[in-house]
Write an enzyme that holds these catalytic residues in place. Sequence first.
Site, PDB file in Angstrom:
ATOM      1  N   HIS A 188       0.817  -1.215   0.000  1.00 22.40           N
ATOM      2  CA  HIS A 188       0.000   0.000   0.000  1.00 22.40           C
ATOM      3  C   HIS A 188       0.847   1.261   0.000  1.00 22.40           C
ATOM      4  CE1 HIS A 188      -3.371  -2.685   0.902  1.00 22.40           C
ATOM      5  NE2 HIS A 188      -4.010  -1.797   0.183  1.00 22.40           N
ATOM      6  N   ARG A 330     -15.135   4.014  -0.933  1.00 20.13           N
ATOM      7  CA  ARG A 330     -15.102   2.651  -0.406  1.00 20.13           C
ATOM      8  C   ARG A 330     -15.169   2.686   1.117  1.00 20.13           C
ATOM      9  NH1 ARG A 330     -10.032  -1.035  -1.858  1.00 20.13           N
ATOM     10  NH2 ARG A 330      -9.058   0.174  -0.195  1.00 20.13           N
ATOM     11  N   GLU A 428     -12.468  -8.781  -5.617  1.00 14.18           N
ATOM     12  CA  GLU A 428     -11.024  -8.914  -5.385  1.00 14.18           C
ATOM     13  C   GLU A 428     -10.669 -10.240  -4.740  1.00 14.18           C
ATOM     14  OE1 GLU A 428      -9.669  -5.653  -2.896  1.00 14.18           O
ATOM     15  OE2 GLU A 428     -11.491  -5.706  -1.715  1.00 14.18           O
ATOM     16  N   ASN A 451      -5.242  -5.819  -7.334  1.00 13.70           N
ATOM     17  CA  ASN A 451      -4.107  -6.028  -6.416  1.00 13.70           C
ATOM     18  C   ASN A 451      -4.366  -7.254  -5.545  1.00 13.70           C
ATOM     19  OD1 ASN A 451      -3.412  -3.540  -7.440  1.00 13.70           O
ATOM     20  ND2 ASN A 451      -4.181  -2.429  -5.682  1.00 13.70           N
ATOM     21  N   ASP A 452      -5.542  -7.266  -4.926  1.00 12.17           N
ATOM     22  CA  ASP A 452      -5.870  -8.422  -4.092  1.00 12.17           C
ATOM     23  C   ASP A 452      -6.282  -9.616  -4.940  1.00 12.17           C
ATOM     24  OD1 ASP A 452      -5.352  -7.729  -1.405  1.00 12.17           O
ATOM     25  OD2 ASP A 452      -6.983  -6.281  -1.516  1.00 12.17           O
ATOM     26  N   ARG A 462       1.073 -10.124  -1.822  1.00 11.48           N
ATOM     27  CA  ARG A 462       1.420  -8.912  -2.585  1.00 11.48           C
ATOM     28  C   ARG A 462       2.505  -8.092  -1.902  1.00 11.48           C
ATOM     29  NH1 ARG A 462      -4.120  -5.297  -1.905  1.00 11.48           N
ATOM     30  NH2 ARG A 462      -2.905  -3.433  -2.233  1.00 11.48           N
ATOM     31  N   CYS A 499     -10.063  -1.031 -10.615  1.00 13.59           N
ATOM     32  CA  CYS A 499      -9.441   0.017  -9.797  1.00 13.59           C
ATOM     33  C   CYS A 499      -8.110  -0.424  -9.185  1.00 13.59           C
ATOM     34  CB  CYS A 499     -10.383   0.504  -8.717  1.00 13.59           C
ATOM     35  SG  CYS A 499     -10.720  -0.740  -7.470  1.00 13.59           S
TER      36      CYS A 499
HETATM   37  C1  PEP Z   1      -7.159  -3.882  -4.903  1.00  9.58           C
HETATM   38  O1  PEP Z   1      -7.056  -4.815  -4.111  1.00  9.58           O
HETATM   39  O2  PEP Z   1      -6.902  -3.964  -6.116  1.00  9.58           O
HETATM   40  C2  PEP Z   1      -7.613  -2.552  -4.429  1.00  9.58           C
HETATM   41  C3  PEP Z   1      -7.864  -1.554  -5.245  1.00  9.58           C
HETATM   42  O3  PEP Z   1      -7.694  -2.393  -3.078  1.00  9.58           O
HETATM   43  P1  PEP Z   1      -6.429  -2.104  -2.135  1.00  9.58           P
HETATM   44  O4  PEP Z   1      -5.227  -1.980  -3.015  1.00  9.58           O
HETATM   45  O5  PEP Z   1      -6.751  -0.869  -1.373  1.00  9.58           O
HETATM   46  O6  PEP Z   1      -6.421  -3.339  -1.290  1.00  9.58           O
HETATM   47 MG    MG Z   2      -7.955  -4.630  -2.128  1.00  7.63          MG
END
Ligand code: PEP
Ligand code: MG
Length: 539
Positions: A188, A330, A428, A451-452, A462, A499
């Site tokens: 993050h 969110r 996700e 990402n998740d 990750r 996203c």
């Molecule tokens: C994701 O998981 O792709 C996402 C946008 O959420 P975050 O990166 O905040 O977990």
């Molecule tokens: Mg996420």
Amino acid sequence: MQIYQGKSVYEGIAIGKIRVCKKGEQQARRIPVTDINGELERFHQAQEATIGQIEDLYGKAREEMGEGNAAIFEIYEAILTDDNYVNDITTLIKKNGYNAEYAVTVIKEKYLQMFAAMDDEYLKARALDIRDISERLLDALQGGKKSRIEDEESIIVLSEELTPSEALQLNLEKVVGFITVEGSLYSHTAIFAKTRGIPALINVDIGMDTSLDGKLAIVDGVGGHFYVEPKQDVLQECMQKLRTVKEEKQILLSQQELNSIYDKLKICICANIGNIKDVEALKDLNIKGIGLLRSEFLFFERKDFPTEEEQFECYKTVLEAMQGKHVVIRTLDIGADKQCAYFHMESEENPALGMRGIRVLLENRELFLTQIKALLRASAYGNLGILYPMITSMEEMTEIKEVLEQAKTELTREKNLFGTPTHGIMIETPAAALISDLLAKEVDFFSIGTNDLTQYTLAMDRQSSKLEAHYNKYHPAILRIIRLITENAHKAGIPVSICGELSADISLTEEFIKMGVDELSVAFGMIPILQKKLVELSK
Ligand code: PEP
Ligand code: MG
């Protein structure tokens, strides 16, 4: 000049002075003192300097974040002038002949233990304040190094690894670059740097040497270099690159021109933001709206839970600033690498597979209800979509709807005005993707969190820098799963946004368009690059 190599998180150039942010706390050593009065004087001077600093911070916080968020600094000042606290320290100096640093550290430990033993959660959280205050006092005793460097105009933060909450606490107006010794491209903190458009390098093999503090340095996110005390010719070259990068990022298209490109390609660009301050930066970018506002910032920036009123004011400000454009907020997505001290979450074997996202909210109904009520009220002031993170089942949807109903009933009873936002979910987890045909019937939109989704599909953390070589974001499984989600969404007649970080990967833009993805929501620092790609594809 010293040159270090690192992995680039955000391709840009930053020139500034290094600020070394050491992890953990400052440990003061005991040094025998002979001049007791002199030592007491040193302590009182440090106390005064710290109070001055706190007063400045209070003024600044009140201006930028409102009275509620600034209140913490009033508490700080009260502690710093509290007779018991001050006497405890001065007694150790007088009676035990301790040096001021050591006395502050001993009393810090005493108070930390005292607060930790308390039942009251609010008082427990005050331990953090004591820690922060003690560190500030130690800084002041050691010559106020931090504040001197904070006075610099442009700062490059050097740390082992920054947590998102630590990053948020930095004075971002002055931070122009990040360097971390550890870190992964998908953490993050990396996303944070990208979101803010801050040049950053991770995995830089550099020691956390405080003698680097204040030295001139360059983060070259394009070449992956970090120059400390650069030679004149390197400095000139980087300054030229900096000008070029800035020029390339200029958006040359009008909103109208972009809209016609969006229509032609049947895709649009929205922004991911992680802070209310980022809204200002969106003004000059011709985007469709905000595709992801991570509400975590509201919780990280403070030492206690934000109230319904504080959240309402903040969401309303964003919605009004966006003047009717779609804004997706969110709900709190805490857990795994996003921790917030005052939550006191239990440690877990596998935090990424543990309490996070919607699971935390459904376990803490009051917290969830407060946020939903604030969002519902704010939705009367703009075009809001509420987005729920980490969904894995239909049962969670039922529970979310119960909370929504309860929120509406309470708001009606309290005679509070509220609007009719749309509701969407983050896809996700592989579970959500595989039942996306069913989930699509329950909501107004999907947002794919790649990402998740990537970490759970590939079963690869990750955060892990060790796995980076294997972490294939182009794995066919990921592309198949995105296609499946998009098809299921469209069958149910709802739109799909991506996203996660993959949305800004221009080598995939054409593929996403072919799949029928409706929206790409990207870190705002990436918007100009993606807009250029769309222009190219529309020709
Ligand atoms: C994701 O998981 O792709 C996402 C946008 O959420 P975050 O990166 O905040 O977990
Ligand atoms: Mg996420």
